[in-house]
Each structure stands twice: as structure tokens, then as C-alpha cells.
Design a protein around this motif. Sequence first.
Motif, PDB file in Angstrom:
ATOM      1  N   HIS A  21       0.829  -1.208   0.000  1.00  0.00           N
ATOM      2  CA  HIS A  21       0.000   0.000   0.000  1.00  0.00           C
ATOM      3  C   HIS A  21       0.864   1.259   0.000  1.00  0.00           C
ATOM      4  O   HIS A  21       0.436   2.326   0.440  1.00  0.00           O
ATOM      5  CB  HIS A  21      -0.967  -0.020   1.186  1.00  0.00           C
ATOM      6  N   ASP A  22       2.096   1.093  -0.473  1.00  0.00           N
ATOM      7  CA  ASP A  22       3.004   2.227  -0.726  1.00  0.00           C
ATOM      8  C   ASP A  22       3.611   2.890   0.496  1.00  0.00           C
ATOM      9  O   ASP A  22       4.094   4.018   0.392  1.00  0.00           O
ATOM     10  CB  ASP A  22       2.340   3.291  -1.615  1.00  0.00           C
ATOM     11  N   TYR A  23       3.595   2.202   1.601  1.00  0.00           N
ATOM     12  CA  TYR A  23       4.341   2.711   2.771  1.00  0.00           C
ATOM     13  C   TYR A  23       5.764   2.175   2.642  1.00  0.00           C
ATOM     14  O   TYR A  23       6.177   1.262   3.353  1.00  0.00           O
ATOM     15  CB  TYR A  23       3.650   2.287   4.081  1.00  0.00           C
ATOM     16  N   LYS A  24       6.497   2.749   1.696  1.00  0.00           N
ATOM     17  CA  LYS A  24       7.804   2.201   1.326  1.00  0.00           C
ATOM     18  C   LYS A  24       8.915   2.636   2.288  1.00  0.00           C
ATOM     19  O   LYS A  24      10.058   2.221   2.136  1.00  0.00           O
ATOM     20  CB  LYS A  24       8.148   2.608  -0.113  1.00  0.00           C
ATOM     21  N   GLY A  25       8.562   3.504   3.252  1.00  0.00           N
ATOM     22  CA  GLY A  25       9.534   3.820   4.299  1.00  0.00           C
ATOM     23  C   GLY A  25       9.784   2.634   5.214  1.00  0.00           C
ATOM     24  O   GLY A  25      10.737   2.637   5.989  1.00  0.00           O
ATOM     25  N   VAL A  26       8.922   1.638   5.151  1.00  0.00           N
ATOM     26  CA  VAL A  26       9.127   0.401   5.905  1.00  0.00           C
ATOM     27  C   VAL A  26      10.069  -0.460   5.059  1.00  0.00           C
ATOM     28  O   VAL A  26       9.694  -0.942   3.993  1.00  0.00           O
ATOM     29  CB  VAL A  26       7.787  -0.337   6.141  1.00  0.00           C
ATOM     30  N   LYS A  27      11.297  -0.610   5.521  1.00  0.00           N
ATOM     31  CA  LYS A  27      12.330  -1.237   4.689  1.00  0.00           C
ATOM     32  C   LYS A  27      12.462  -2.726   4.971  1.00  0.00           C
ATOM     33  O   LYS A  27      12.396  -3.164   6.110  1.00  0.00           O
ATOM     34  CB  LYS A  27      13.688  -0.566   4.945  1.00  0.00           C
ATOM     35  N   TRP A  28      12.700  -3.461   3.876  1.00  0.00           N
ATOM     36  CA  TRP A  28      12.971  -4.897   3.983  1.00  0.00           C
ATOM     37  C   TRP A  28      14.480  -5.073   4.068  1.00  0.00           C
ATOM     38  O   TRP A  28      15.190  -4.839   3.104  1.00  0.00           O
ATOM     39  CB  TRP A  28      12.411  -5.624   2.760  1.00  0.00           C
ATOM     40  N   GLY A  29      14.950  -5.484   5.244  1.00  0.00           N
ATOM     41  CA  GLY A  29      16.377  -5.726   5.412  1.00  0.00           C
ATOM     42  C   GLY A  29      16.642  -7.214   5.516  1.00  0.00           C
ATOM     43  O   GLY A  29      16.727  -7.919   4.524  1.00  0.00           O
ATOM     44  N   CYS A  30      16.728  -7.707   6.755  1.00  0.00           N
ATOM     45  CA  CYS A  30      17.048  -9.126   6.970  1.00  0.00           C
ATOM     46  C   CYS A  30      15.839 -10.030   6.772  1.00  0.00           C
ATOM     47  O   CYS A  30      15.976 -11.200   6.435  1.00  0.00           O
ATOM     48  CB  CYS A  30      17.597  -9.310   8.376  1.00  0.00           C
ATOM     49  N   GLY A  31      14.650  -9.514   7.055  1.00  0.00           N
ATOM     50  CA  GLY A  31      13.442 -10.336   6.939  1.00  0.00           C
ATOM     51  C   GLY A  31      13.287 -11.357   8.046  1.00  0.00           C
ATOM     52  O   GLY A  31      12.419 -12.226   7.976  1.00  0.00           O
ATOM     53  N   GLU A  32      14.101 -11.258   9.078  1.00  0.00           N
ATOM     54  CA  GLU A  32      14.026 -12.270  10.137  1.00  0.00           C
ATOM     55  C   GLU A  32      14.160 -11.690  11.552  1.00  0.00           C
ATOM     56  O   GLU A  32      14.568 -12.383  12.468  1.00  0.00           O
ATOM     57  CB  GLU A  32      15.082 -13.349   9.915  1.00  0.00           C
TER      58      GLU A  32
ATOM     59  N   ASP B  68      -2.978   0.697  16.979  1.00  0.00           N
ATOM     60  CA  ASP B  68      -2.565   2.028  16.528  1.00  0.00           C
ATOM     61  C   ASP B  68      -1.155   1.872  15.932  1.00  0.00           C
ATOM     62  O   ASP B  68      -0.204   1.646  16.675  1.00  0.00           O
ATOM     63  CB  ASP B  68      -2.558   2.978  17.729  1.00  0.00           C
ATOM     64  N   VAL B  69      -1.068   1.954  14.613  1.00  0.00           N
ATOM     65  CA  VAL B  69       0.187   1.657  13.908  1.00  0.00           C
ATOM     66  C   VAL B  69       0.731   2.934  13.280  1.00  0.00           C
ATOM     67  O   VAL B  69      -0.015   3.710  12.676  1.00  0.00           O
ATOM     68  CB  VAL B  69      -0.056   0.594  12.804  1.00  0.00           C
ATOM     69  N   TRP B  70       2.046   3.130  13.443  1.00  0.00           N
ATOM     70  CA  TRP B  70       2.700   4.290  12.820  1.00  0.00           C
ATOM     71  C   TRP B  70       3.895   3.818  12.003  1.00  0.00           C
ATOM     72  O   TRP B  70       4.689   2.996  12.461  1.00  0.00           O
ATOM     73  CB  TRP B  70       3.167   5.289  13.884  1.00  0.00           C
ATOM     74  N   THR B  71       4.003   4.376  10.796  1.00  0.00           N
ATOM     75  CA  THR B  71       5.198   4.202   9.973  1.00  0.00           C
ATOM     76  C   THR B  71       5.866   5.573   9.856  1.00  0.00           C
ATOM     77  O   THR B  71       5.297   6.599  10.262  1.00  0.00           O
ATOM     78  CB  THR B  71       4.844   3.703   8.562  1.00  0.00           C
ATOM     79  N   ILE B  72       7.032   5.585   9.242  1.00  0.00           N
ATOM     80  CA  ILE B  72       7.757   6.846   9.131  1.00  0.00           C
ATOM     81  C   ILE B  72       6.950   7.888   8.345  1.00  0.00           C
ATOM     82  O   ILE B  72       7.075   9.097   8.589  1.00  0.00           O
ATOM     83  CB  ILE B  72       9.145   6.625   8.474  1.00  0.00           C
ATOM     84  N   GLU B  73       6.081   7.429   7.428  1.00  0.00           N
ATOM     85  CA  GLU B  73       5.291   8.379   6.630  1.00  0.00           C
ATOM     86  C   GLU B  73       4.393   9.244   7.504  1.00  0.00           C
ATOM     87  O   GLU B  73       4.006  10.345   7.095  1.00  0.00           O
ATOM     88  CB  GLU B  73       4.451   7.626   5.588  1.00  0.00           C
ATOM     89  N   GLY B  74       4.025   8.736   8.682  1.00  0.00           N
ATOM     90  CA  GLY B  74       3.165   9.503   9.576  1.00  0.00           C
ATOM     91  C   GLY B  74       3.929  10.358  10.571  1.00  0.00           C
ATOM     92  O   GLY B  74       3.327  11.107  11.336  1.00  0.00           O
TER      93      GLY B  74
END
Length: 146
Positions: free
Chosen positions: A31-42, A71-77
Motif C-alpha cells: 500500500h506504498d508505505y515504502k519507508g518500511v524497509k525490507w532488510g534481513c526479513g528475520e 494504533d500503527v505508525w510508519t515513518i510516513e506519519g
Amino acid sequence: MTKTITFTLNGEIRSFSVSADEKLIDLLRRHDYKGVKWGCGEGSCGACTVLIDAKTAYSCITYAFLADGKDVWTIEGIGSIDSPHPIQKALIDEGAVQCGFCIPGMVLSAKALFDKNSTPNKDAIKEYMDGNLCRCTGYEKIYTAL
Ligand code: FES
Ligand code: FES
């Protein structure tokens, strides 16, 4: 099989259809919240950190359905280029950002800490943020900025 979940995302009530095995990072990124980064995945690097009910969570190991009602926050917020959060501004002013990949997770962890304790000392900052890894900076400027 899918289920509809509803939660507050960056201050807005949102509903999403999720499968039972979908991870929160995948829901957010699709849903385009791309500030949530995929690093290790674990659950080891902190790049995917989000806030759930004011606590840090690794979204790569969190099932999306567990966000239901939360109540969820990503960097976009938290801040933007035009209106950075004070933590983001401090990192920029200190020259603490290199590639930037770790920074959204760092900012969210720092926010969780500062929301609980507005005057942490450097040891408390280091300890609280030891789940956020950075490959570029050597950490010193990040901790100094905070
Ligand atoms: Fe989630 Fe590394 S991508 S902890
Ligand atoms: Fe590159 Fe932290 S600034 S990983």
C-alpha cells in the motif's frame, strides 16, 4: 483465505484485506508505505521497525492480522521532507544519515524511547536502539544527534 482487518494507520482508520500468513511489512509496502524497509526479513536488523500501540515492532516478523484494532505508525506519519520530525531534523543537522536505509526504523525507535523518556542519557539511547543496525555510520553521529 482472507480476512478484513481495521486499524489506525498514521492517525487514520484504515481497513485492509489480508491473508492469514501475510506479514505486516508486506501489507504496508503493497500500500506504498515504502519507508518500511525490507532488510534481513528475520527480526535482526530493525529496518522494518514500525510502532504498534507506541511500542516498536519488527513488521517483517509480525503477522498483519495482529495489527487489527491497533494504533500503527510508519515513518510516513512521523515526518516528511517538507516537515521533518525533530528527531529527523537532528539526524540531518548532525550529518548522521548516509545511505538512509536504516533511518526510518531508527527514527521510529528513537520516537518510542523519547515518548517514554524525554531525557535519556547516551547509554540508555544505545541500549534502547540496539535492535536497529546501521551499515554505514558507525552509530556515533546517530547517538550524538539524539
Ligand atoms: Fe525486519 Fe530486519 S527486516 S528486522
Ligand atoms: Fe546506511 Fe544506516 S545510513 S544503513
